[in-house]
Design a protein around this motif. Structure first.
Motif, PDB file in Angstrom:
ATOM      1  N   LEU A 616     -46.497 137.925 168.983  1.00 32.37           N
ATOM      2  CA  LEU A 616     -45.223 137.758 169.682  1.00 32.37           C
ATOM      3  C   LEU A 616     -45.063 138.793 170.795  1.00 32.37           C
ATOM      4  CD1 LEU A 616     -42.912 137.016 166.605  1.00 32.37           C
ATOM      5  CD2 LEU A 616     -43.960 135.379 168.181  1.00 32.37           C
ATOM      6  N   HIS A 617     -45.403 140.063 170.538  1.00 31.54           N
ATOM      7  CA  HIS A 617     -45.338 141.083 171.595  1.00 31.54           C
ATOM      8  C   HIS A 617     -46.380 140.802 172.679  1.00 31.54           C
ATOM      9  CE1 HIS A 617     -42.307 143.544 169.774  1.00 31.54           C
ATOM     10  NE2 HIS A 617     -42.985 143.690 168.651  1.00 31.54           N
ATOM     11  N   GLN A 618     -47.541 140.321 172.254  1.00 29.96           N
ATOM     12  CA  GLN A 618     -48.600 139.978 173.202  1.00 29.96           C
ATOM     13  C   GLN A 618     -48.140 138.868 174.146  1.00 29.96           C
ATOM     14  OE1 GLN A 618     -52.547 139.108 171.390  1.00 29.96           O
ATOM     15  NE2 GLN A 618     -52.215 137.045 172.163  1.00 29.96           N
ATOM     16  N   LEU A 619     -47.503 137.842 173.607  1.00 30.01           N
ATOM     17  CA  LEU A 619     -46.991 136.739 174.430  1.00 30.01           C
ATOM     18  C   LEU A 619     -45.892 137.225 175.366  1.00 30.01           C
ATOM     19  CD1 LEU A 619     -46.763 133.737 171.931  1.00 30.01           C
ATOM     20  CD2 LEU A 619     -48.092 133.823 174.041  1.00 30.01           C
ATOM     21  N   ALA A 620     -44.976 138.038 174.832  1.00 36.07           N
ATOM     22  CA  ALA A 620     -43.888 138.553 175.670  1.00 36.07           C
ATOM     23  C   ALA A 620     -44.451 139.330 176.859  1.00 36.07           C
ATOM     24  CB  ALA A 620     -42.958 139.442 174.850  1.00 36.07           C
ATOM     25  N   ALA A 641     -47.660 148.071 174.111  1.00 39.28           N
ATOM     26  CA  ALA A 641     -47.642 149.203 173.172  1.00 39.28           C
ATOM     27  C   ALA A 641     -47.088 148.780 171.814  1.00 39.28           C
ATOM     28  CB  ALA A 641     -46.815 150.345 173.756  1.00 39.28           C
ATOM     29  N   ALA A 642     -46.018 147.967 171.830  1.00 38.62           N
ATOM     30  CA  ALA A 642     -45.434 147.486 170.562  1.00 38.62           C
ATOM     31  C   ALA A 642     -46.426 146.606 169.820  1.00 38.62           C
ATOM     32  CB  ALA A 642     -44.139 146.718 170.845  1.00 38.62           C
ATOM     33  N   GLY A 643     -47.163 145.769 170.553  1.00 32.96           N
ATOM     34  CA  GLY A 643     -48.173 144.921 169.930  1.00 32.96           C
ATOM     35  C   GLY A 643     -49.277 145.737 169.280  1.00 32.96           C
ATOM     36  N   ARG A 644     -49.694 146.807 169.938  1.00 25.83           N
ATOM     37  CA  ARG A 644     -50.761 147.664 169.385  1.00 25.83           C
ATOM     38  C   ARG A 644     -50.300 148.347 168.097  1.00 25.83           C
ATOM     39  NH1 ARG A 644     -55.273 150.211 172.925  1.00 25.83           N
ATOM     40  NH2 ARG A 644     -55.646 148.583 174.468  1.00 25.83           N
ATOM     41  N   SER A 646     -48.093 147.210 165.975  1.00 21.44           N
ATOM     42  CA  SER A 646     -48.073 146.190 164.920  1.00 21.44           C
ATOM     43  C   SER A 646     -49.483 145.853 164.466  1.00 21.44           C
ATOM     44  CB  SER A 646     -47.365 144.918 165.426  1.00 21.44           C
ATOM     45  OG  SER A 646     -45.998 145.166 165.667  1.00 21.44           O
ATOM     46  N   ALA A 647     -50.426 145.771 165.401  1.00 19.01           N
ATOM     47  CA  ALA A 647     -51.813 145.451 165.050  1.00 19.01           C
ATOM     48  C   ALA A 647     -52.421 146.532 164.182  1.00 19.01           C
ATOM     49  CB  ALA A 647     -52.640 145.256 166.314  1.00 19.01           C
ATOM     50  N   ASP A 648     -52.131 147.785 164.492  1.00 18.77           N
ATOM     51  CA  ASP A 648     -52.660 148.890 163.683  1.00 18.77           C
ATOM     52  C   ASP A 648     -52.127 148.821 162.256  1.00 18.77           C
ATOM     53  OD1 ASP A 648     -54.065 149.801 165.853  1.00 18.77           O
ATOM     54  OD2 ASP A 648     -52.583 151.333 166.416  1.00 18.77           O
ATOM     55  N   ARG A 649     -50.846 148.510 162.133  1.00 15.65           N
ATOM     56  CA  ARG A 649     -50.261 148.446 160.787  1.00 15.65           C
ATOM     57  C   ARG A 649     -50.723 147.207 160.023  1.00 15.65           C
ATOM     58  NH1 ARG A 649     -45.579 150.830 163.482  1.00 15.65           N
ATOM     59  NH2 ARG A 649     -44.804 148.753 164.031  1.00 15.65           N
ATOM     60  N   ALA A 650     -50.945 146.073 160.742  1.00 13.35           N
ATOM     61  CA  ALA A 650     -51.353 144.834 160.071  1.00 13.35           C
ATOM     62  C   ALA A 650     -52.796 144.893 159.593  1.00 13.35           C
ATOM     63  CB  ALA A 650     -51.163 143.642 161.010  1.00 13.35           C
ATOM     64  N   GLY A 651     -53.644 145.609 160.300  1.00 12.12           N
ATOM     65  CA  GLY A 651     -55.035 145.750 159.880  1.00 12.12           C
ATOM     66  C   GLY A 651     -55.855 144.489 160.004  1.00 12.12           C
ATOM     67  N   CYS A 652     -55.514 143.606 160.947  1.00  8.25           N
ATOM     68  CA  CYS A 652     -56.250 142.348 161.135  1.00  8.25           C
ATOM     69  C   CYS A 652     -57.187 142.506 162.340  1.00  8.25           C
ATOM     70  CB  CYS A 652     -55.287 141.188 161.366  1.00  8.25           C
ATOM     71  SG  CYS A 652     -56.101 139.628 161.770  1.00  8.25           S
ATOM     72  N   PRO A 653     -58.503 142.459 162.143  1.00  6.20           N
ATOM     73  CA  PRO A 653     -59.419 142.670 163.273  1.00  6.20           C
ATOM     74  C   PRO A 653     -59.312 141.586 164.345  1.00  6.20           C
ATOM     75  CG  PRO A 653     -60.619 141.971 161.303  1.00  6.20           C
ATOM     76  CD  PRO A 653     -59.220 142.280 160.877  1.00  6.20           C
ATOM     77  N   ARG A 654     -59.053 140.347 163.942  1.00  9.07           N
ATOM     78  CA  ARG A 654     -58.933 139.276 164.937  1.00  9.07           C
ATOM     79  C   ARG A 654     -57.753 139.534 165.867  1.00  9.07           C
ATOM     80  NH1 ARG A 654     -56.026 135.210 166.316  1.00  9.07           N
ATOM     81  NH2 ARG A 654     -54.536 135.773 164.705  1.00  9.07           N
ATOM     82  N   ARG A 660     -56.350 143.057 172.767  1.00  5.97           N
ATOM     83  CA  ARG A 660     -57.009 143.798 173.849  1.00  5.97           C
ATOM     84  C   ARG A 660     -57.241 142.894 175.048  1.00  5.97           C
ATOM     85  NH1 ARG A 660     -55.959 146.882 169.536  1.00  5.97           N
ATOM     86  NH2 ARG A 660     -56.709 149.038 169.804  1.00  5.97           N
ATOM     87  N   LEU A 661     -57.691 141.656 174.807  1.00  8.12           N
ATOM     88  CA  LEU A 661     -57.980 140.754 175.920  1.00  8.12           C
ATOM     89  C   LEU A 661     -56.695 140.241 176.564  1.00  8.12           C
ATOM     90  CD1 LEU A 661     -60.023 139.180 177.613  1.00  8.12           C
ATOM     91  CD2 LEU A 661     -59.971 137.381 175.860  1.00  8.12           C
TER      92      LEU A 661
END
Length: 819
Positions: A616-620, A641-644, A646-654, A660-661
């Motif tokens: 959601l942050h990535q799309l925004a 920054a908000a997306g990163r 969330s990604a760090d806390r979620a721990g999902c590599p995909r 990043r892209l």
């Protein structure tokens, strides 16, 4: 002329699912359309949706509800659903309900008031007739009465039409239901009294043949007793079917029946219903109620009921009765243990995981067989996981392993559940992914050795797909989904279609969007045809997504609008996807106004999980960058920054790789070239095997971070997107191309931008069209016609006027409308 249907409630059937609506459902059951499936549906929401569709095919409909106070909960919910659906779709339907003051009446009135505007819902409270009106009714019913007698009778009745009619028929006896029945039965035969007792306890209309069978009478004897009751106004007979004239009469008669006689009638009626019920959950539930009221053993009947294909129609009250019967069994009673197990499974299917957990733990405590105890603890773990208590789920899994560890199939199921816990818990996911792959391999071997492992194998393929999804392993995703679809075909059609939908997601990720779209369309059509509303909702989400990516914005808008109507009826239970708010936000971004879409998306993100928040942050960030450009750079940086985080806390590599892209793409469009290049470099290091769609996005980012942007690379990226079917990405990339050509080849830049504006306008991508026209106007190209003096304002002029009226400044108007 509107079609009319009746829903009638009877007091003792209030806990029988769809008892009141049985006649309506039978009338709608037909050879075609949704009606053809009504008889086979076992999930309430599927019955609701099929009924709505069947009524919609008929045309204008009037549904009449009588004795609302005795209507069962599911029939009451069906009434509410039909009204809500009619309001959402605009289909003509009128609901007229009558009943005494009750919880059911108040509940329906309150719920309808929340669905309908005030002018389309009305409540009429009927009080007693005025004295002159009551007297007029008495004279109409008994014209031979004198004025004094008529006035006295009207006064005794208190102005209530039922009592006026009753007193007229009994010669003016007291206005009391018990005395009324006694007075009307005076001089009647013993058979008439026995028939009143039977009708009062059975509390349902009875055919004469059934009366004869239940009382052990001949047909002639039953008919004679019926005529006595009809003549005295106690019962009403129609087409050889008999019922008491009013529920007040039934209640009064029931109070006068000796307990021994009442128990005997409950036993006879319960046994009769059990014999004729088959798998009919309504009759089984009614039979169970009578046998329980008779104090008879109900274990066998309860086991039949909980094993019925339509058991999920029982609802909360039916589940509560089954729990009561299960608890009445002794701790070591084998039938009671079996019932506990089945009730736990039913509770889980009904979403009552708290009840399921309680039943499974009770079974684990009472059962002596170690394997059975271990399976009960596995069920408890599943219920705890569904309730969001991962720690308890892990504890029950450990206890299950300790209880019995010498069964290959049980060990497989325990590992599948463990893998699911590890994949979606808060801890690192690597162990869960490894366990999911191992479980799928073992499940395949066990299934090859015997069909008993089919169910666990389906579950193992599901968690293997989820693990592959987290790893972005597309080959495994496609293989697991298609294997699951083949395995479920003919065994579980909903699981088959769900697997097809999962395989379509993998095809889209591989760059085969047209195939994904075709497969998803097929699942959507099948789900609607089979009245699988939750699956239809899931399919609509992905169909809308793929239509948007194909630049078929107007079609996506229609799909999303229809899905939102369905979601308003059944709820939006997002399974492996975002809610429809995310998709509706994207439609708004392209159709209503880009800022409206971003604001709606961010509002939705506030209540999302960490995992969901990444996208959601990535799309925004991307939408802000595409529409706002460098003026939105600060907002873009904040969303990335908000997306990163969330990604760090979620721990999902995909999710981390994709961010990043897509983050690089957003940063490049916002003019943050250094940050975009750094994010792209991180993605390159994390993604050794880019997918086709990744490659053209990478090419686009590399072009945008160059100074000046090379037109050839943008042209190539746009062509790649078109070849893969991602026409919306192609439009955005050609918009970038037109902008990049402005300095070196203005004529070609104008041609490219004009083509984008035309294609975007044709597909419904209004935001892309407006951005293209804004850049054309920078070249001096007029993109709209000024209205004539004194004439009607153009659409654009009206938009500007509305923004001025709202207090927007000139820069705000320019940014919103791309001026």
């Amino acid at each position: 002329m509107a079609q009319r249907f009746r829903i009638v409630g009877y007091e003792p059937e209030k806990d029988v699912p769809f008892a009141a609506a049985a006649d309506l459902l039978r009338a709608l059951t037909g050879p075609t359309g949704a009606g053809s499936r009504l008889g086979e549906l076992g999930e309430p929401v599927r019955v609701f949706e099929a009924t709505h569709q069947a009524l919609g095919a008929i045309g204008p409909v009037v549904v009449l509800v009588d004795d609302l106070q005795w209507v069962d909960d599911l029939s009451l919910a069906l009434c509410h659903y039909l009204v809500r659906a009619g309001e959402a779709t605009g289909e003509p339907l009128a609901l007229i309900a009558a009943g005494r003051p009750s919880f059911s009446e108040a509940s329906l009135w309150t719920s309808l008031g929340q669905v309908l505007p005030a002018e389309r819902v009305a409540r009429v409270e009927l009080g007693p007739l005025k004295s002159d009106e009551a007297l007029e009714l008495v004279r109409a019913l008994a014209p031979a009465l004198g004025d004094d007698e008529a006035s006295e009778l009207a006064a005794v009745a208190g102005g209530y039409p039922f009592w006026i009619e009753a007193l007229v028929r009994t010669g003016g006896g007291e206005a009391d239901a018990g005395r009324l029945v006694t007075a009307r039965l005076r001089g009647a035969s013993a058979d008439a009294g026995a028939l009143v007792a039977l009708l009062a306890v059975a509390a349902r209309p009875l055919a004469l043949t059934d009366v004869a069978r239940l009382n052990g009478w001949s047909a002639g004897r039953a008919e004679h007793a019926m005529r006595e009751l009809v003549t005295r106004g106690i019962a009403v007979g129609s087409r050889a079917v008999l019922r008491l004239a009013h529920d007040l009469i039934r209640a009064a008669a029931a109070r006068e029946i000796p307990e021994e006689q009442s128990v005997d009638i409950h036993r006879r009626v319960g046994d009769w219903l059990a014999q004729i019920a088959g798998d009919d959950v309504r009759r089984l539930r009614e039979a169970l109620g009578h046998r329980h009221a008779a104090g008879l053993s109900s274990m066998d009947l309860a086991t039949r009921l909980v094993g019925s294909p339509q058991r999920t129609l029982l609802g909360e009250d039916g589940l509560a009765l089954l729990v009561t019967i299960a608890d009445e069994a002794g701790p070591a009673d084998e039938a009671g243990l079996t019932l506990n197990d089945e009730v736990g499974a039913l509770a889980a299917a009904l979403g009552r995981h708290d009840v399921a957990l309680e039943r499974r733990l009770a079974l684990a405590e009472r059962c002596q067989d170690p394997l059975r105890r271990a399976r009960a603890l596995l069920g408890a773990a599943r219920s705890a996981f569904a309730l969001g208590d991962g720690n308890a789920a892990r504890t029950y899994l450990e206890r299950s392993r300790e209880t019995y560890g010498d069964d290959a199939l049980l060990n497989l199921e325990l590992d599948i559940e463990q893998a699911a816990l590890d994949l979606w818990g808060d801890d690192p996911k690597e162990a869960g992914r490894a366990l999911a792959r191992d479980a799928a391999t073992r499940a395949r071997r066990l299934f090859e050795a015997g069909d008993r492992a089919r169910g666990p194998y389906l579950e193992a393929l599901r968690v293997e797909y989820e693990a592959a999804y987290q790893e972005d392993d597309l080959e495994t995703m496609v293989r697991a989904a298609e294997e699951r679809a083949d395995l479920a075909r003919g065994f579980d059609e909903e699981a088959h279609l769900t697997a097809l939908l999962a395989s379509a997601r993998a095809l889209r990720r591989m760059g085969r969007l047209d195939e994904a779209l075709e497969r998803t369309q097929r699942v959507w059509d099948e789900a609607r045809s089979r009245v699988l509303p939750r699956l239809a909702l899931d399919a609509a989400y992905w169909l809308g997504t793929y239509l948007l990516q194909s630049a078929r914005i107007a079609e996506a808008d229609d799909v999303v609008a229809g899905a939102l109507e369905l979601a308003s009826r059944i709820g939006d239970e997002a399974r492996g996807r975002h809610s429809f708010e995310r998709l509706a936000s994207e439609v708004d971004f392209y159709r209503t106004g880009w800022r409206c879409g971003v604001d709606r998306l961010l509002a939705h993100a506030q209540g999302a999980s960490e995992h969901a928040s990444v996208e959601l942050h990535q799309l925004a960030a991307l939408w802000l960058a595409l529409a706002g450009g460098e003026t939105a750079a600060d907002e873009v940086l904040a969303q990335v920054a908000a997306g990163r985080e969330s990604a760090d806390r979620a721990g999902c590599p995909r999710c981390a790789k994709e961010l990043r892209l897509r983050g690089a793409d957003a940063l490049a469009h916002a003019g943050c070239r250094a940050q975009a290049a750094a994010s792209l470099a991180e993605w390159t290091a994390m993604q050794p095997e880019p997918q086709p769609r990744d490659r053209y996005v990478q090419r686009r980012v590399e072009a945008l971070v160059s100074e000046p942007a090379p037109g050839g690379s943008l042209e190539a990226a746009a062509c790649e997107a078109e070849e893969l079917g991602f026409s919306l990405d192609a439009l955005w990339t050609r918009l970038d191309l037109g902008t990049a050509l402005a300095a070196s080849d203005r004529p070609r830049a104008k041609d490219v931008l004009a083509a984008v504006a035309q294609a975007a306008g044709d597909s419904g991508a209004q935001t892309v069209c407006e951005l293209s026209e804004q850049r054309l106007r920078a070249f001096g190209v007029r993109t709209w016609r000024r209205g004539t003096a004194g004439g009607v304002l153009t659409d654009r002029e009206r938009e500007i006027a509305h923004l001025i009226a709202a207090g927007a400044s000139n820069p705000e108007i320019a940014q919103q409308l791309f001026l």
